[in-house]
Design a protein around this motif. Structure first.
Motif, PDB file in Angstrom:
ATOM      1  N   UNK A 473       0.759  -1.072  -0.093  1.00  0.00           N
ATOM      2  CA  UNK A 473      -0.013   0.026   0.208  1.00  0.00           C
ATOM      3  C   UNK A 473       0.865   1.124  -0.061  1.00  0.00           C
ATOM      4  N   UNK A 474       2.183   1.105  -0.259  1.00  0.00           N
ATOM      5  CA  UNK A 474       3.077   2.220  -0.233  1.00  0.00           C
ATOM      6  C   UNK A 474       3.750   2.387  -1.445  1.00  0.00           C
ATOM      7  N   UNK A 475       4.938   2.771  -1.269  1.00  0.00           N
ATOM      8  CA  UNK A 475       5.663   3.227  -2.652  1.00  0.00           C
ATOM      9  C   UNK A 475       5.984   2.118  -3.646  1.00  0.00           C
ATOM     10  N   UNK A 476       6.047   2.398  -4.651  1.00  0.00           N
ATOM     11  CA  UNK A 476       6.274   1.598  -5.784  1.00  0.00           C
ATOM     12  C   UNK A 476       7.068   1.998  -6.794  1.00  0.00           C
ATOM     13  N   UNK A 477       8.295   1.315  -7.309  1.00  0.00           N
ATOM     14  CA  UNK A 477       9.223   1.669  -8.559  1.00  0.00           C
ATOM     15  C   UNK A 477       9.196   0.356  -9.469  1.00  0.00           C
ATOM     16  N   UNK A 478       8.765   0.831 -10.575  1.00  0.00           N
ATOM     17  CA  UNK A 478       8.890   0.025 -11.756  1.00  0.00           C
ATOM     18  C   UNK A 478       9.729   0.646 -12.981  1.00  0.00           C
ATOM     19  N   UNK A 479      10.689  -0.387 -13.460  1.00  0.00           N
ATOM     20  CA  UNK A 479      11.401   0.243 -14.753  1.00  0.00           C
ATOM     21  C   UNK A 479      11.259  -0.765 -15.496  1.00  0.00           C
ATOM     22  N   UNK A 480      11.176  -0.169 -16.823  1.00  0.00           N
ATOM     23  CA  UNK A 480      11.257  -1.141 -18.166  1.00  0.00           C
ATOM     24  C   UNK A 480      12.267  -0.455 -19.067  1.00  0.00           C
ATOM     25  N   UNK A 481      12.714  -1.633 -20.040  1.00  0.00           N
ATOM     26  CA  UNK A 481      13.735  -1.355 -21.191  1.00  0.00           C
ATOM     27  C   UNK A 481      13.190  -1.959 -22.279  1.00  0.00           C
ATOM     28  N   UNK A 482      12.872  -0.946 -23.282  1.00  0.00           N
ATOM     29  CA  UNK A 482      12.284  -1.277 -24.562  1.00  0.00           C
ATOM     30  C   UNK A 482      11.152  -2.253 -24.259  1.00  0.00           C
ATOM     31  N   UNK A 483      10.008  -1.904 -23.449  1.00  0.00           N
ATOM     32  CA  UNK A 483       8.797  -2.584 -23.040  1.00  0.00           C
ATOM     33  C   UNK A 483       9.069  -3.830 -22.181  1.00  0.00           C
ATOM     34  N   UNK A 484      10.268  -4.287 -21.682  1.00  0.00           N
ATOM     35  CA  UNK A 484      10.415  -5.199 -20.956  1.00  0.00           C
ATOM     36  C   UNK A 484      10.666  -5.078 -19.548  1.00  0.00           C
ATOM     37  N   UNK A 485       9.893  -5.345 -18.461  1.00  0.00           N
ATOM     38  CA  UNK A 485       9.841  -5.062 -17.222  1.00  0.00           C
ATOM     39  C   UNK A 485      11.176  -5.586 -16.513  1.00  0.00           C
ATOM     40  N   UNK A 486      12.112  -4.689 -16.055  1.00  0.00           N
ATOM     41  CA  UNK A 486      13.210  -5.296 -15.171  1.00  0.00           C
ATOM     42  C   UNK A 486      13.057  -5.255 -13.833  1.00  0.00           C
ATOM     43  N   UNK A 530       2.054  13.161 -14.665  1.00  0.00           N
ATOM     44  CA  UNK A 530       1.551  12.832 -13.242  1.00  0.00           C
ATOM     45  C   UNK A 530       0.370  11.992 -13.301  1.00  0.00           C
ATOM     46  N   UNK A 531       0.226  11.392 -14.394  1.00  0.00           N
ATOM     47  CA  UNK A 531      -1.148  10.462 -14.510  1.00  0.00           C
ATOM     48  C   UNK A 531      -0.804   9.518 -15.568  1.00  0.00           C
ATOM     49  N   UNK A 532      -1.298   8.424 -15.642  1.00  0.00           N
ATOM     50  CA  UNK A 532      -1.074   7.322 -16.385  1.00  0.00           C
ATOM     51  C   UNK A 532      -1.238   7.745 -17.744  1.00  0.00           C
ATOM     52  N   UNK A 533      -0.107   7.887 -18.664  1.00  0.00           N
ATOM     53  CA  UNK A 533      -0.113   8.357 -20.122  1.00  0.00           C
ATOM     54  C   UNK A 533      -0.347   7.188 -21.066  1.00  0.00           C
ATOM     55  N   UNK A 534      -0.900   7.575 -21.939  1.00  0.00           N
ATOM     56  CA  UNK A 534      -1.243   6.807 -23.291  1.00  0.00           C
ATOM     57  C   UNK A 534       0.004   5.892 -23.780  1.00  0.00           C
ATOM     58  N   UNK A 535       0.976   6.506 -23.925  1.00  0.00           N
ATOM     59  CA  UNK A 535       2.254   5.681 -24.125  1.00  0.00           C
ATOM     60  C   UNK A 535       2.510   4.493 -23.079  1.00  0.00           C
ATOM     61  N   UNK A 536       2.080   4.478 -22.100  1.00  0.00           N
ATOM     62  CA  UNK A 536       2.331   3.485 -21.062  1.00  0.00           C
ATOM     63  C   UNK A 536       1.553   2.053 -21.647  1.00  0.00           C
ATOM     64  N   UNK A 537       0.756   1.980 -22.306  1.00  0.00           N
ATOM     65  CA  UNK A 537      -0.087   0.692 -22.546  1.00  0.00           C
ATOM     66  C   UNK A 537       0.540  -0.124 -23.135  1.00  0.00           C
ATOM     67  N   UNK A 538       1.823   0.019 -23.744  1.00  0.00           N
ATOM     68  CA  UNK A 538       2.673  -1.119 -24.486  1.00  0.00           C
ATOM     69  C   UNK A 538       3.678  -1.580 -23.310  1.00  0.00           C
ATOM     70  N   UNK A 539       3.592  -1.044 -22.203  1.00  0.00           N
ATOM     71  CA  UNK A 539       4.457  -1.769 -21.074  1.00  0.00           C
ATOM     72  C   UNK A 539       4.048  -3.043 -20.625  1.00  0.00           C
ATOM     73  N   UNK A 540       4.865  -3.921 -20.355  1.00  0.00           N
ATOM     74  CA  UNK A 540       4.656  -5.243 -19.778  1.00  0.00           C
ATOM     75  C   UNK A 540       3.870  -5.234 -18.522  1.00  0.00           C
ATOM     76  N   UNK A 541       2.964  -5.723 -18.238  1.00  0.00           N
ATOM     77  CA  UNK A 541       2.097  -6.043 -16.684  1.00  0.00           C
ATOM     78  C   UNK A 541       2.175  -4.562 -16.105  1.00  0.00           C
ATOM     79  N   UNK A 542       1.836  -3.693 -16.717  1.00  0.00           N
ATOM     80  CA  UNK A 542       1.570  -2.118 -16.579  1.00  0.00           C
ATOM     81  C   UNK A 542       0.399  -1.886 -15.645  1.00  0.00           C
ATOM     82  N   UNK A 543      -0.499  -2.904 -15.701  1.00  0.00           N
ATOM     83  CA  UNK A 543      -1.531  -2.668 -14.763  1.00  0.00           C
ATOM     84  C   UNK A 543      -1.669  -3.334 -13.677  1.00  0.00           C
ATOM     85  N   UNK A 544      -0.240  -4.211 -13.491  1.00  0.00           N
ATOM     86  CA  UNK A 544      -0.480  -5.058 -12.015  1.00  0.00           C
ATOM     87  C   UNK A 544      -0.034  -4.190 -10.925  1.00  0.00           C
TER      88      UNK A 544
END
Length: 544
Positions: A473-486, A530-544
């Motif tokens: 329920x707190x902080x979260x950091x996600x990083x992708x490279x070329x659409x692959x979640x690292x 500061x809000x979910x952008x349209x370009x984020x849709x191709x990121x893997x597992x972005x809605x998790x």
């Protein structure tokens, strides 16, 4: 000059010199006192200088030889044999001479029509087997330092004796007793010991110049603070030997106060001030600039729905890439619009840094957020980066390169640390990236070695949930490279306190320890929201 040399025949004088110590390995030697005693005794009896020698004989101690009368006329009666120095050589009635101790003696044969004199020189029964100078190796001195050298002489009878020794040296000076004083030039040199017995030996000395402090650097170099706020400053050092050990330092400030550990407290009066770090007892120093504002303004509440895009396509090639809408907002002194490489539109930003420079104010750039991001807010970020194949990341004492940095502040406007994502050199570490929230001081490593690619464009995407709490329920950091979640990490704080906020993206901007060489990289298509952008849709597992 030895007194014997003025009264003895020339041949006797030569032998006397030999008896006084001129020897070499496997040669015999005699001692001066015994020769002097013999000379004194000789002068008290007969004046042999008026005689012509009938012969010269050399014996070792303990050996014998028979002397014969060489007079050709017929002698009458018995011949009397006599030694002038029985302590050195004795003679019997038959003319048999025996060496008793090191020294010299005149042996005479006398009788009717007989008057003959023989010079007998007695030398030791032992020979020189070893001559060494010590210490022979391992001597390292700074200019002006001293080291005592000595010699050892070993003889065939197992005894050690010390005949006279003279010393010579390179790289410094040396006394007659073997005390070496290093000179002012660094290098490898020799100490040479010469024995009067003819032997010599050599020792080796290294003169090393002391390490010189070449540079001291304060960080950060530019700081903005509210009145009364605090800022921790640090310092790094560079030595002529390549070392980075920090020497004794002192801190001072032209306004406000600073502790011995570098913690600065801004004054209550607005203005521009300096923080100075200096080498204690030395001349090197460095200065940081601090801008102080007189009022403290609470961060405004977040506004929904803002976004930023910087693609550098509206700038002129070669122009400064720090003009707001076409580039960075600040700290981009050496970032320029470039047509060398581009993702879209033909232009990008080339970021350059000089060797050993930390780069703040010139390396990379800053983009300010339209509103601050407080507890519970989201940050979305995406950019393209091209790192040349010969680009060097590692700096001695650091090992990684600050890349994406999200600045956070306290409610009073003081620095609250950065969310740092850093690049590590491929092939030398167990990961390609690592990240940290300053003040939490916990490294999170991700991306297998080789994940980060040089020599090609890569798309890096980041999502930060701003919170001082950790867990689901707190902080979260996600990083992708070329659409692959690292990485998807909820143990790293993104704010240090519930009242802290984030207000800017710092892209590179500061290289701990200084850049290993002068070099450049390129960035393009920077997007922040500061809000979910349209370009984020191709990121893997972005809605998790």
């Amino acid at each position: 000059m030895h007194p014997l040399s003025t009264r003895w025949p020339k041949s006797a004088a030569v032998l006397a010199v030999l008896a006084l110590g001129a020897c070499a390995p496997d040669q015999t030697v005699s001692s001066t006192p015994e020769v002097q005693d013999f000379a004194s005794a000789a002068r008290n009896t007969v004046d042999y200088s008026s005689l012509s020698l009938s012969g010269e004989v050399s014996l070792k101690v303990g050996t014998s030889t028979k002397l014969s009368v060489r007079t050709s006329s017929r002698s009458r009666g018995s011949i009397k044999w006599q030694s002038s120095n029985p302590g050195a050589a004795t003679v019997n009635s038959q003319g048999n001479v025996t060496g008793q101790s090191v020294g010299s003696a005149y042996v005479t044969a006398s009788g009717f029509a007989v008057n003959e004199t023989y010079l007998v020189s007695v030398t030791p029964a032992y020979t020189l087997t070893s001559f060494t100078v010590s210490p022979s190796t391992g001597t390292a001195l700074a200019p002006g330092q001293t080291r005592q050298f000595s010699t050892q002489q070993l003889w065939s009878d197992g005894q050690t004796r010390n005949f006279g020794v003279t010393y010579t040296a390179t790289g410094g000076s040396i006394s007659s007793s073997g005390l070496f004083t290093a000179g002012s030039v660094a290098g490898s040199f020799m100490v040479i010991a010469n024995c009067l017995c003819g032997a010599l030996d050599t020792a080796f000395v290294t003169v090393e110049l002391p390490a010189q402090l070449t540079k001291i650097t304060v960080s950060p170099k530019i700081v903005s603070l509210n009145a009364g706020a605090t800022q921790q400053f640090g310092a790094t050092a560079n030595w002529s030997t390549g070392a980075t050990t920090l020497p004794p330092i002192t801190w001072s400030a032209t306004g406000g106060s600073i502790s011995t550990g570098g913690l600065y407290t801004a004054p209550t009066t607005a203005g521009t001030y300096r923080v100075i770090v200096a080498h204690s007892g030395g001349t090197l120093r460095d200065t940081a600039t601090v801008t102080v504002t007189s009022t403290t303004t609470a961060p405004p509440p977040p506004t929904v729905g803002w976004s930023i895009e910087r693609n550098f396509n509206s700038g002129a090639v070669g122009s400064y890439a720090g003009t707001g809408a076409s580039g960075f907002d600040d700290a981009a002194g050496r970032s320029i619009i470039s047509s060398d490489k581009s993702v879209d539109g033909g232009l990008s930003a080339r970021l350059s840094i000089d060797s050993a420079d930390t780069g703040f104010g010139s390396w990379g750039g800053v983009i300010n957020f339209p509103t601050t991001l407080t507890q519970g807010a989201d940050l979305w970020l995406q950019l393209y980066i091209f790192v040349p194949s010969d680009f060097v990341v590692k700096t001695p004492g650091n090992g990684s390169l600050k890349f994406i940095r999200v600045r956070t502040k306290t409610s009073s406007g003081s620095n609250a640390g950065y969310n740092d994502i850093q690049i590590q050199d491929d092939g030398e570490w167990e990961s390609s990236f690592r990240m940290i929230k300053e003040r939490q001081d916990w490294w999170f490593k991700f991306g297998a070695p080789g994940t980060f690619k040089k020599g090609q464009w890569q798309r890096i995407s980041v999502n930060l949930k701003m919170s001082s709490a950790t867990g689901s329920q707190g902080a979260r950091v996600r990083v992708w490279q070329d659409g692959m979640l690292l990485i998807d990490e909820n143990r790293m704080q993104t704010l240090s306190s519930t009242t802290d906020f984030a207000d800017a993206l710092y892209l590179f901007t500061y290289w701990n320890g200084g850049a290993p060489k002068s070099q450049s990289l390129w960035v393009d298509q920077i997007r922040i929201s500061n809000s979910k952008p349209a370009w984020s849709q191709d990121l893997e597992r972005v809605d998790q």
